[in-house]
Scaffold this motif. Structure first.
Motif, mmCIF file in Angstrom:
data_model
loop_
_atom_site.group_PDB
_atom_site.id
_atom_site.type_symbol
_atom_site.label_atom_id
_atom_site.label_comp_id
_atom_site.label_asym_id
_atom_site.label_seq_id
_atom_site.Cartn_x
_atom_site.Cartn_y
_atom_site.Cartn_z
ATOM 1 N N ASP A 111 0.799 -1.224 0.000
ATOM 2 C CA ASP A 111 0.000 0.000 0.000
ATOM 3 C C ASP A 111 0.831 1.274 0.000
ATOM 4 O O ASP A 111 0.361 2.324 -0.428
ATOM 5 C CB ASP A 111 -0.930 0.035 1.218
ATOM 6 C CG ASP A 111 -1.985 -1.060 1.174
ATOM 7 O OD1 ASP A 111 -2.381 -1.456 0.062
ATOM 8 O OD2 ASP A 111 -2.391 -1.516 2.252
ATOM 9 N N GLU A 112 2.077 1.200 0.520
ATOM 10 C CA GLU A 112 2.919 2.387 0.647
ATOM 11 C C GLU A 112 4.372 2.048 0.361
ATOM 12 O O GLU A 112 4.821 0.937 0.627
ATOM 13 C CB GLU A 112 2.838 2.964 2.062
ATOM 14 C CG GLU A 112 1.456 3.399 2.474
ATOM 15 C CD GLU A 112 1.411 3.918 3.906
ATOM 16 O OE1 GLU A 112 0.467 4.666 4.205
ATOM 17 O OE2 GLU A 112 2.301 3.585 4.708
ATOM 18 N N LEU A 113 5.075 3.048 -0.153
ATOM 19 C CA LEU A 113 6.513 2.932 -0.401
ATOM 20 C C LEU A 113 7.161 4.087 0.367
ATOM 21 O O LEU A 113 6.820 5.251 0.153
ATOM 22 C CB LEU A 113 6.782 3.068 -1.903
ATOM 23 C CG LEU A 113 8.067 2.518 -2.474
ATOM 24 C CD1 LEU A 113 8.170 1.014 -2.254
ATOM 25 C CD2 LEU A 113 8.152 2.828 -3.953
ATOM 26 N N TYR A 114 8.061 3.754 1.284
ATOM 27 C CA TYR A 114 8.683 4.771 2.132
ATOM 28 C C TYR A 114 10.004 5.238 1.539
ATOM 29 O O TYR A 114 10.618 4.546 0.716
ATOM 30 C CB TYR A 114 8.910 4.215 3.544
ATOM 31 C CG TYR A 114 7.634 3.782 4.207
ATOM 32 C CD1 TYR A 114 6.768 4.722 4.749
ATOM 33 C CD2 TYR A 114 7.287 2.440 4.269
ATOM 34 C CE1 TYR A 114 5.579 4.327 5.346
ATOM 35 C CE2 TYR A 114 6.106 2.038 4.865
ATOM 36 C CZ TYR A 114 5.257 2.988 5.404
ATOM 37 O OH TYR A 114 4.083 2.591 5.982
ATOM 38 N N SER A 115 10.472 6.388 1.975
ATOM 39 C CA SER A 115 11.732 6.951 1.502
ATOM 40 C C SER A 115 12.853 5.921 1.659
ATOM 41 O O SER A 115 12.993 5.299 2.712
ATOM 42 C CB SER A 115 12.061 8.217 2.290
ATOM 43 O OG SER A 115 13.215 8.820 1.784
ATOM 44 N N GLY A 116 13.606 5.715 0.581
ATOM 45 C CA GLY A 116 14.695 4.745 0.587
ATOM 46 C C GLY A 116 14.320 3.382 0.034
ATOM 47 O O GLY A 116 15.195 2.574 -0.269
ATOM 48 N N MET A 117 13.025 3.106 -0.101
ATOM 49 C CA MET A 117 12.582 1.809 -0.638
ATOM 50 C C MET A 117 12.526 1.849 -2.156
ATOM 51 O O MET A 117 12.157 2.861 -2.745
ATOM 52 C CB MET A 117 11.180 1.453 -0.108
ATOM 53 C CG MET A 117 11.115 1.137 1.346
ATOM 54 S SD MET A 117 9.399 0.808 1.902
ATOM 55 C CE MET A 117 9.021 -0.724 1.059
ATOM 56 N N SER A 118 12.875 0.725 -2.776
ATOM 57 C CA SER A 118 12.726 0.596 -4.221
ATOM 58 C C SER A 118 11.492 -0.231 -4.519
ATOM 59 O O SER A 118 11.033 -1.007 -3.689
ATOM 60 C CB SER A 118 13.972 -0.039 -4.843
ATOM 61 O OG SER A 118 14.184 -1.319 -4.295
ATOM 62 N N GLY A 119 10.952 -0.048 -5.728
ATOM 63 C CA GLY A 119 9.761 -0.786 -6.105
ATOM 64 C C GLY A 119 9.255 -0.348 -7.458
ATOM 65 O O GLY A 119 9.921 0.397 -8.181
ATOM 66 N N GLY A 120 8.071 -0.807 -7.798
ATOM 67 C CA GLY A 120 7.437 -0.458 -9.059
ATOM 68 C C GLY A 120 6.079 0.180 -8.819
ATOM 69 O O GLY A 120 5.351 -0.222 -7.910
#
Length: 102
Positions: free
Chosen positions: A74-83
């Motif tokens: 549901d969320e992507l935090y600062s420093g996380m990678s993803g699509g």
């Protein structure tokens, strides 16, 4: 919120971007309104810092799905990678090293 793009693909009617969250928290339902590139300058200590932005374009891209580490989240935090799966305006050129801003 900011997302640094590493790759861009079109999947069906959606835009799929992979990269990393640079600033803030990115959530499903959030909308990016800007695409740009950072201008970096070397500091006396040998590091780099953002001094300005260039190639600013305006978009309306809503996050409809986030994938990270093999899972939908549901969320992507600062420093996380993803699509990110995005819907909305596709008439603006978006490429590797661009930054999506909210």
């Amino acid at each position: 919120m900011e997302f640094l793009i590493d790759s861009v693909k079109e999947i069906e009617d959606l835009l799929y971007v992979e990269g990393a969250c640079n600033k803030g928290t990115i959530k499903i339902g959030d909308t990016f309104q800007k695409v740009y590139r950072n201008i970096l300058a070397r500091t006396p200590e040998g590091n780099y810092e953002v001094t300005d932005i260039e190639n600013l374009r305006y978009v309306n891209l809503k996050i409809v799905m986030i994938k990270a580490y093999g899972h939908a989240i549901d969320e992507l935090y600062s420093g996380m990678s993803g699509g990110l799966f995005l819907e909305g305006s596709k008439d603006v050129s978006i490429s590797k090293q661009d930054i999506l801003g909210g």
